[in-house]
Design a protein around this motif. Structure first.
Motif, PDB file in Angstrom:
ATOM      1  N   TYR A  14      86.476 -44.194 -29.324  1.00 46.60           N
ATOM      2  CA  TYR A  14      86.078 -44.603 -27.919  1.00 46.60           C
ATOM      3  C   TYR A  14      84.586 -44.060 -27.698  1.00 46.60           C
ATOM      4  O   TYR A  14      84.252 -42.805 -28.053  1.00 46.60           O
ATOM      5  CB  TYR A  14      86.981 -44.012 -26.813  1.00 46.60           C
ATOM      6  N   ILE A  15      83.547 -45.051 -27.555  1.00 46.07           N
ATOM      7  CA  ILE A  15      82.162 -44.433 -27.253  1.00 46.07           C
ATOM      8  C   ILE A  15      81.807 -45.235 -26.015  1.00 46.07           C
ATOM      9  O   ILE A  15      81.422 -46.445 -26.169  1.00 46.07           O
ATOM     10  CB  ILE A  15      81.344 -44.707 -28.461  1.00 46.07           C
ATOM     11  N   PRO A  16      81.604 -44.474 -24.707  1.00 47.19           N
ATOM     12  CA  PRO A  16      81.122 -45.300 -23.658  1.00 47.19           C
ATOM     13  C   PRO A  16      79.667 -45.975 -23.867  1.00 47.19           C
ATOM     14  O   PRO A  16      79.227 -45.580 -24.603  1.00 47.19           O
ATOM     15  CB  PRO A  16      81.472 -44.412 -22.449  1.00 47.19           C
ATOM     16  N   ASN A  17      79.725 -47.169 -23.061  1.00 50.49           N
ATOM     17  CA  ASN A  17      78.364 -47.633 -23.076  1.00 50.49           C
ATOM     18  C   ASN A  17      77.513 -46.537 -22.361  1.00 50.49           C
ATOM     19  O   ASN A  17      77.826 -45.942 -21.462  1.00 50.49           O
ATOM     20  CB  ASN A  17      78.220 -48.952 -22.052  1.00 50.49           C
ATOM     21  N   SER A  18      76.347 -46.553 -22.747  1.00 49.15           N
ATOM     22  CA  SER A  18      75.498 -45.093 -22.358  1.00 49.15           C
ATOM     23  C   SER A  18      74.290 -45.583 -21.481  1.00 49.15           C
ATOM     24  O   SER A  18      73.815 -46.718 -21.563  1.00 49.15           O
ATOM     25  CB  SER A  18      75.256 -44.408 -23.549  1.00 49.15           C
ATOM     26  N   LEU A  19      73.984 -44.521 -20.697  1.00 48.27           N
ATOM     27  CA  LEU A  19      72.591 -44.595 -19.998  1.00 48.27           C
ATOM     28  C   LEU A  19      71.578 -43.595 -20.276  1.00 48.27           C
ATOM     29  O   LEU A  19      71.991 -42.648 -20.845  1.00 48.27           O
ATOM     30  CB  LEU A  19      73.056 -44.738 -18.499  1.00 48.27           C
ATOM     31  N   GLN A  20      70.394 -43.718 -20.128  1.00 48.08           N
ATOM     32  CA  GLN A  20      69.476 -42.767 -20.056  1.00 48.08           C
ATOM     33  C   GLN A  20      69.210 -42.372 -18.688  1.00 48.08           C
ATOM     34  O   GLN A  20      68.493 -43.153 -17.996  1.00 48.08           O
ATOM     35  CB  GLN A  20      68.166 -43.282 -20.747  1.00 48.08           C
ATOM     36  N   LEU A  21      69.944 -41.436 -18.039  1.00 43.82           N
ATOM     37  CA  LEU A  21      70.254 -41.105 -16.684  1.00 43.82           C
ATOM     38  C   LEU A  21      68.900 -41.037 -15.931  1.00 43.82           C
ATOM     39  O   LEU A  21      68.774 -41.052 -14.736  1.00 43.82           O
ATOM     40  CB  LEU A  21      71.009 -40.020 -16.561  1.00 43.82           C
TER      41      LEU A  21
END
Length: 338
Positions: free
Chosen positions: A143-150
């Motif tokens: 499991y690797i969630p979709n990521s954001l550059q916050l």
């Protein structure tokens, strides 16, 4: 660092939003990975041939092939590429992107077994898909969630003097865009000052024209922006105060995660991976599919209890802070460095 051939739909098309290959690939490059890509061809046959040829062309230069895997027609791209990878003795990793992949596991078990079992890793952006695959005996799912550059997602606390709905998706039948228009119509008929903006490309399946016609027939005004660059729709989101997700199938949509990061309260259908992303009543509302009445009631509830709505939005933002690229990237390092 690892040399990666990334197989996916790296298209610059007015009829599609950015695929994960166009988001994850550059992030990996920033971390020092060497990336080769296939394919940019809009023509499906040329795209397929380019994907296969790239596996041969770069065979001496790559350590692993990363393949975006979907549940619909693009499933067969991944299937054929995986066969070639095995022939060439390439390790391959499958990135599971299709919210309807569990149906594929059910209806095409033999093809799925040929594709999924030999993969070095299966990567799922949602716990939903991870659990679905485990139920079919695939226990090598990471499991690797979709990521954001916050830092690109400033949080904004919303006010509710009027109801300003935002919908962001491709115009496709499975995403049920017409439901957004029905919701707007019900809100306006109930006397609420409300508006709707729909952001996304026309996929060509007739959904866009049908949605426009429905708006005209319903005598409501909808703002259709077409496909927008990410920076533009993120800026546009500052003018809206409710994000609606009307889809009939879903996995872990990036647009919903982005809306949560921005402080937009979420009203979504309760499908696929959505209950793994949203806690109903805690970080948003989850509702039955194609139910405009339920959407109307949830939105009105948000407007009438602003304090609770703002608390939900704040909890949602706190939750998706765990998806920041600086946290997620090490999971990709572990998968791709192998």
């Amino acid at each position: 660092m690892t040399n990666v051939l990334y197989i996916g739909n790296k298209l610059n098309s007015k009829r599609s939003n950015l695929a994960s290959i166009s988001v994850l690939g550059p992030l990996l490059e920033q971390e020092g990975f060497k990336l080769f890509y296939a394919s940019t061809y809009n023509n499906k046959v040329r795209r397929m041939l380019d994907m296969l040829w790239s596996c041969i062309q770069y065979r001496k230069h790559i350590d692993v092939v990363l393949i975006d895997t979907y549940s619909t027609q693009n499933f067969y791209y991944a299937f054929l590429v995986s066969l070639l990878c095995r022939s060439l003795k390439h390790k391959y990793v499958l990135s599971l992107n299709g919210g309807n992949l569990p149906s594929r596991l059910n209806y095409n078990p033999r093809l799925c077994s040929i594709l999924f079992k030999p993969a070095s890793h299966l990567v799922s952006p949602s716990v939903y898909l991870k659990e679905a695959f485990a139920s079919y005996g695939y226990n090598h799912v990471t499991y690797i969630p979709n990521s954001l550059q916050l830092e690109h997602y400033p949080y904004q606390e919303k006010s509710f003097d009027t109801i300003r709905l935002l919908w962001v998706r491709s115009f496709s039948e499975i995403y049920n865009p017409s439901l957004a228009v029905h919701v707007l119509k019900r809100l306006q008929d109930a006397g609420y000052d409300s508006e709707l903006c729909m952001v996304g490309p026309d996929t060509g399946d007739g959904s866009f024209q049908a949605t426009k016609m429905l708006a005209e027939d319903s005598n409501v005004t909808v703002r259709f922006t077409g496909k927008l660059p990410k920076a533009e729709w993120l800026a546009l989101a500052a003018d809206y105060n409710v994000f609606i997700n009307t889809t009939n199938f879903d996995n872990m949509p990036v647009s919903v995660i982005e809306a949560m990061a921005l402080g937009l309260p979420i009203v979504s259908t309760n499908v696929g991976g959505m209950p793994y992303l949203i806690q109903n009543g805690k970080t948003g509302f989850l509702l039955p599919t194609d139910d405009a009445v339920a959407f109307e009631r949830a939105i009105i509830k948000m407007v009438l209890d602003v304090d609770r709505t703002q608390e939900m939005a704040a909890r949602a933002r706190a939750m998706v802070e765990g998806f920041d690229w600086e946290l997620v990237k090490r999971k990709w390092f572990a998968v791709l460095d192998m």
